[in-house]
Design a protein around this motif. Sequence first.
Motif, PDB file in Angstrom:
ATOM      1  N   GLN A 100       2.041 -38.843  -8.202  1.00 52.43           N
ATOM      2  CA  GLN A 100       0.855 -39.325  -7.979  1.00 52.43           C
ATOM      3  C   GLN A 100       0.318 -39.831  -9.524  1.00 52.43           C
ATOM      4  O   GLN A 100      -0.468 -40.885  -9.613  1.00 52.43           O
ATOM      5  N   PHE A 101       0.435 -39.002 -10.366  1.00 52.90           N
ATOM      6  CA  PHE A 101      -0.007 -39.320 -11.654  1.00 52.90           C
ATOM      7  C   PHE A 101       1.242 -39.825 -12.782  1.00 52.90           C
ATOM      8  O   PHE A 101       2.368 -39.202 -12.742  1.00 52.90           O
ATOM      9  N   SER A 102       1.035 -40.967 -13.167  1.00 55.98           N
ATOM     10  CA  SER A 102       2.048 -41.536 -14.132  1.00 55.98           C
ATOM     11  C   SER A 102       2.880 -40.860 -14.970  1.00 55.98           C
ATOM     12  O   SER A 102       1.999 -40.081 -15.777  1.00 55.98           O
ATOM     13  N   ALA A 103       4.044 -40.780 -15.306  1.00 57.03           N
ATOM     14  CA  ALA A 103       4.710 -40.282 -16.423  1.00 57.03           C
ATOM     15  C   ALA A 103       4.717 -41.124 -17.541  1.00 57.03           C
ATOM     16  O   ALA A 103       5.494 -40.633 -18.689  1.00 57.03           O
ATOM     17  N   VAL A 104       4.216 -42.162 -17.599  1.00 51.62           N
ATOM     18  CA  VAL A 104       4.113 -43.139 -18.578  1.00 51.62           C
ATOM     19  C   VAL A 104       3.625 -42.466 -19.981  1.00 51.62           C
ATOM     20  O   VAL A 104       2.268 -41.916 -19.792  1.00 51.62           O
ATOM     21  N   ASP A 105       3.936 -42.673 -21.292  1.00 52.38           N
ATOM     22  CA  ASP A 105       3.443 -42.370 -22.383  1.00 52.38           C
ATOM     23  C   ASP A 105       2.505 -43.486 -22.830  1.00 52.38           C
ATOM     24  O   ASP A 105       3.299 -44.456 -23.243  1.00 52.38           O
ATOM     25  N   GLY A 106       1.283 -43.370 -22.715  1.00 50.67           N
ATOM     26  CA  GLY A 106      -0.005 -44.392 -23.297  1.00 50.67           C
ATOM     27  C   GLY A 106       0.171 -44.847 -24.640  1.00 50.67           C
ATOM     28  O   GLY A 106      -0.318 -45.842 -25.139  1.00 50.67           O
ATOM     29  N   LEU A 107       1.006 -44.049 -25.506  1.00 50.42           N
ATOM     30  CA  LEU A 107       0.846 -44.087 -26.827  1.00 50.42           C
ATOM     31  C   LEU A 107       1.996 -45.078 -27.483  1.00 50.42           C
ATOM     32  O   LEU A 107       1.756 -45.338 -28.517  1.00 50.42           O
ATOM     33  N   ILE A 108       2.759 -45.426 -26.655  1.00 50.06           N
ATOM     34  CA  ILE A 108       3.964 -46.254 -27.157  1.00 50.06           C
ATOM     35  C   ILE A 108       4.027 -47.199 -26.020  1.00 50.06           C
ATOM     36  O   ILE A 108       3.352 -47.589 -24.872  1.00 50.06           O
ATOM     37  N   THR A 109       4.727 -48.382 -26.537  1.00 46.94           N
ATOM     38  CA  THR A 109       4.831 -49.762 -25.525  1.00 46.94           C
ATOM     39  C   THR A 109       5.583 -49.670 -24.419  1.00 46.94           C
ATOM     40  O   THR A 109       6.224 -48.474 -24.253  1.00 46.94           O
ATOM     41  N   GLY A 110       5.335 -50.532 -23.499  1.00 48.37           N
ATOM     42  CA  GLY A 110       6.253 -50.326 -22.152  1.00 48.37           C
ATOM     43  C   GLY A 110       7.612 -50.275 -22.288  1.00 48.37           C
ATOM     44  O   GLY A 110       8.509 -49.446 -21.903  1.00 48.37           O
ATOM     45  N   GLU A 111       7.997 -51.225 -23.404  1.00 45.71           N
ATOM     46  CA  GLU A 111       9.398 -51.319 -23.737  1.00 45.71           C
ATOM     47  C   GLU A 111       9.891 -50.124 -24.339  1.00 45.71           C
ATOM     48  O   GLU A 111      11.050 -49.445 -24.074  1.00 45.71           O
ATOM     49  N   GLU A 112       9.105 -49.188 -25.250  1.00 49.38           N
ATOM     50  CA  GLU A 112       9.578 -48.024 -25.747  1.00 49.38           C
ATOM     51  C   GLU A 112       9.647 -46.809 -24.807  1.00 49.38           C
ATOM     52  O   GLU A 112      10.538 -46.234 -24.954  1.00 49.38           O
TER      53      GLU A 112
END
Length: 339
Positions: A100-112
């Motif tokens: 439900q909650f994104s595992a994306v790291d917001g401190l780095i870019t999408g590509e990274e």
Amino acid sequence: MPSSVMPMPSNGDGQEPSAAVSAVGLRKSYGDKVVLDGIDLRIPAGTVFALLGPNGAGKTTAVKILSTLISADGGQAQVAGHDLAADPQGVRAAIGVTGQFSAVDGLITGEENMLLMADLHHLTKQEGRRVAAELLERFDLVEAAKKPASTYSGGMKRRLDIAMTLVGKPRIIFLDEPTTGLDPRSRHNMWGIIRELVSDGVTVFLTTQYLDEADELADRIAVLNDGKIAAEGTAEELKRLIPGGHVRLRFSDPATYQAAAVALREVARDDEALALQILCDGSQRELRAILDWLDAAEIEADELTVHTPDLDDVFFALTGGNNVPNQSTPPNPSKETVR
């Protein structure tokens, strides 16, 4: 309502299709709280399976067990042909999980984020860049690839999350309420992504509180309530479990309405709306009989609509209507004006 499980379809030669996920007697408790009370599941490969249930019904717990994040207290399960208890590493190698909650790291870019995931899957730098570039293009994230993920909208973060999941080429993907918090356009975009995954042969295990989402996407649906599977089947099979189909006649002239009410007799009246309701299962045979009946009585309604039970009705009947699911959806599509 009694529990009801529909039979699985065969593959045409009398044998059931291979199962991507199967579970027998799966149990899980937290202290005195029984979350899963011996559930059975069988999900054919290359299909979408939706698990519905009120808040706290155990949907996320089921996903966590089947994806090896937590262990079950009892029962057996196989995922992608690997025994959950004996070969959890084999299970992990075959699956992807998006919560439900994104595992994306917001401190780095999408590509990274993508390249980090490629490193975790032990891809070479060249292969990692190739896979990342392909997935960023597939999920329409090329323009945003060099920007910090913290600047992404909710829908973009969810797309990036799924793109990251696909780096390892999973055969089975667990999507735990993947459209929670998304606007309607982003939700529909996510539906398109799920359909594409299945067309590529991926099996999708979906948990959702959006009933229209399950109706739209799932090949089979199970309703989880009080730790048990209350019913399972296709959307149409589940809808047939619930009585309450009817035809609604609406009139603009009070005199015509009163005459129709007297002539038809066995109807439910709504004097304020000048509407009559006749029980009907929605079949062509019953609808034709009602139309013939109206013609014989020389009754002309201004509007005739057919209502057949929908997943809302199924959900409320099977769960007692507790913990109402998210209903921020368009008006019910099962109500169709026919005359």
